[in-house]
Design an enzyme around this catalytic site. Structure first.
Site, mmCIF file in Angstrom:
data_model
loop_
_atom_site.group_PDB
_atom_site.id
_atom_site.type_symbol
_atom_site.label_atom_id
_atom_site.label_comp_id
_atom_site.label_asym_id
_atom_site.label_seq_id
_atom_site.Cartn_x
_atom_site.Cartn_y
_atom_site.Cartn_z
ATOM 1 N N GLY A 1 -13.178 -49.339 120.911
ATOM 2 C CA GLY A 1 -13.156 -47.956 121.399
ATOM 3 C C GLY A 1 -13.665 -47.004 120.328
ATOM 4 O O GLY A 1 -13.165 -45.883 120.186
ATOM 5 N N TYR B 1 1.654 -47.433 130.545
ATOM 6 C CA TYR B 1 1.092 -47.139 129.215
ATOM 7 C C TYR B 1 2.154 -47.322 128.127
ATOM 8 O O TYR B 1 1.910 -47.937 127.088
ATOM 9 C CB TYR B 1 0.567 -45.696 129.249
HETATM 10 P P1 NAP Z 1 -10.527 -41.798 124.595
HETATM 11 O O1 NAP Z 1 -11.079 -40.540 124.022
HETATM 12 O O2 NAP Z 1 -10.262 -41.876 126.048
HETATM 13 O O3 NAP Z 1 -11.447 -43.015 124.133
HETATM 14 C C1 NAP Z 1 -11.133 -44.310 124.547
HETATM 15 C C2 NAP Z 1 -12.021 -45.314 123.864
HETATM 16 O O4 NAP Z 1 -11.664 -46.617 124.340
HETATM 17 C C3 NAP Z 1 -13.484 -45.102 124.163
HETATM 18 O O5 NAP Z 1 -14.252 -45.393 123.032
HETATM 19 C C4 NAP Z 1 -13.756 -46.121 125.263
HETATM 20 O O6 NAP Z 1 -15.093 -46.577 125.227
HETATM 21 C C5 NAP Z 1 -12.812 -47.257 124.905
HETATM 22 N N1 NAP Z 1 -12.459 -48.044 126.089
HETATM 23 C C6 NAP Z 1 -11.776 -47.644 127.177
HETATM 24 N N2 NAP Z 1 -11.690 -48.626 128.079
HETATM 25 C C7 NAP Z 1 -12.324 -49.705 127.542
HETATM 26 C C8 NAP Z 1 -12.587 -51.024 127.987
HETATM 27 N N3 NAP Z 1 -12.191 -51.469 129.179
HETATM 28 N N4 NAP Z 1 -13.277 -51.848 127.167
HETATM 29 C C9 NAP Z 1 -13.703 -51.418 125.966
HETATM 30 N N5 NAP Z 1 -13.488 -50.192 125.486
HETATM 31 C C10 NAP Z 1 -12.808 -49.327 126.266
HETATM 32 O O7 NAP Z 1 -9.108 -42.145 123.914
HETATM 33 P P2 NAP Z 1 -8.470 -41.626 122.555
HETATM 34 O O8 NAP Z 1 -7.649 -40.441 122.868
HETATM 35 O O9 NAP Z 1 -9.475 -41.571 121.469
HETATM 36 O O10 NAP Z 1 -7.435 -42.821 122.299
HETATM 37 C C11 NAP Z 1 -7.677 -43.854 121.369
HETATM 38 C C12 NAP Z 1 -6.390 -44.658 121.215
HETATM 39 O O11 NAP Z 1 -5.338 -43.792 120.773
HETATM 40 C C13 NAP Z 1 -5.885 -45.278 122.512
HETATM 41 O O12 NAP Z 1 -5.322 -46.534 122.271
HETATM 42 C C14 NAP Z 1 -4.807 -44.320 122.967
HETATM 43 O O13 NAP Z 1 -3.866 -44.942 123.780
HETATM 44 C C15 NAP Z 1 -4.230 -43.897 121.638
HETATM 45 N N6 NAP Z 1 -3.521 -42.618 121.678
HETATM 46 C C16 NAP Z 1 -4.169 -41.461 121.978
HETATM 47 C C17 NAP Z 1 -3.459 -40.262 121.963
HETATM 48 C C18 NAP Z 1 -4.103 -38.938 122.265
HETATM 49 O O14 NAP Z 1 -3.383 -37.929 122.305
HETATM 50 N N7 NAP Z 1 -5.408 -38.850 122.459
HETATM 51 C C19 NAP Z 1 -2.099 -40.275 121.670
HETATM 52 C C20 NAP Z 1 -1.478 -41.474 121.384
HETATM 53 C C21 NAP Z 1 -2.195 -42.646 121.369
HETATM 54 P P3 NAP Z 1 -16.065 -46.511 126.527
HETATM 55 O O15 NAP Z 1 -15.978 -45.137 127.059
HETATM 56 O O16 NAP Z 1 -17.382 -46.887 125.972
HETATM 57 O O17 NAP Z 1 -15.518 -47.553 127.442
#
Ligand code: NAP
Length: 240
Positions: free
Chosen positions: A15, A148
């Site tokens: 990701g 989740y």
């Molecule tokens: P995001 O902006 O939605 O980005 C998600 C990333 O995961 C993208 O690069 C996407 O790539 C990839 N991805 C999604 N589905 C996939 C799949 N089936 N196969 C391969 N890659 C996949 O999310 P984020 O907010 O940066 O979150 C990153 C991590 O932090 C996650 O694990 C999330 O649960 C965790 N997190 C986030 C927050 C928050 O507030 N944002 C808080 C707590 C934890 P593609 O688009 O190319 O598929």
């Protein structure tokens, strides 16, 4: 050599095309590591890889065969950051099997499978870092996110179990648990909800992907060699 220097290390960030993963990939690259990013959107991967000087491998982590291919194409990796994650929110009582399975498959099963494939090379080198991106909600709960939360609590347990098994081989396994961070994942939250969450954050504001990335860089470094099985909370004081 400067603090948290990662020269000579190879890092895989799932990701890594956008959001927190992109910031992590950038940070590890700035620390001197060779970086591989993965995701499903090839255009986004290409753009980010060119921007930060990384390699990319497209793979859909909801498909176990593609997870295996990703591990094979990545080769020997020193630092694995299991960051890719998805949400399929909704009240538990109305949650479909698909919404449950999709989230568990990407957030938990893929991370476990990738770790299993990449661990032997780390173990052989007597050096490795596995960093799992969990979430604040695994620790404090949240409405509409049972699937989740389950995936993130499970990866936290997995982290502790594996940390005990592999510490003697110089491999550390840790979690970074972000609070609410400005990314695509949180951009569609209704304004009212955002205000409510902000009131509960001691810092009174959402965090930035770079705040999470700095913790990952530290945990990936030699300086963090004696930290394993831990969760580093990056949440502006929302949960402590
Ligand atoms: P995001 O902006 O939605 O980005 C998600 C990333 O995961 C993208 O690069 C996407 O790539 C990839 N991805 C999604 N589905 C996939 C799949 N089936 N196969 C391969 N890659 C996949 O999310 P984020 O907010 O940066 O979150 C990153 C991590 O932090 C996650 O694990 C999330 O649960 C965790 N997190 C986030 C927050 C928050 O507030 N944002 C808080 C707590 C934890 P593609 O688009 O190319 O598929």
């Amino acid at each position: 050599m400067s603090f948290c220097n990662l020269t000579g290390k190879v890092a895989l960030v799932t990701g890594g095309s956008r959001g927190i993963g992109k910031a992590i990939a950038k940070e590890l690259r700035n620390a001197g590591a060779e970086v591989i990013i993965s995701g499903t959107n090839v255009d986004a991967l290409k753009e980010t890889a060119a921007e930060i000087g990384a390699r990319y491998i497209a793979a859909d982590l909801s498909d176990s065969a593609q997870v295996d291919r990703l591990a094979q194409e990545a080769g020997a990796v020193d630092i694995l950051v299991n960051n890719a994650g998805i949400t399929r929110d909704g009240l538990f009582i109305r949650q479909s099997d698909d919404a449950w399975n999709d989230v568990l498959r990407v957030n938990l099963d893929a991370a476990v499978r990738l770790t299993r494939a990449l661990l032997p090379a780390m173990s052989k080198k007597n050096w490795g870092r596995i960093i799992n991106i969990s979430s604040i909600v695994a620790h404090m709960g949240n409405v509409g996110q049972t699937n989740y939360i389950t995936s993130k609590a499970a990866i936290t347990g997995f982290t502790k179990g594996l940390a005990k098994e592999i510490a003697r081989k110089g491999v550390t396994v840790n979690c970074v648990a972000p609070g609410f961070i400005h990314t695509d994942m949180t951009s569609s939250l209704p304004e009212k909800m955002v205000e409510k969450f902000k009131e509960a954050i001691a810092a009174q504001t959402f965090g930035e992907p770079e705040h999470v990335a700095a913790s990952v860089r530290f945990l990936a470094s030699d300086e963090a060699a004696y930290i394993t099985g831990a969760t580093m909370h990056v949440n502006g004081g929302m949960y402590m």
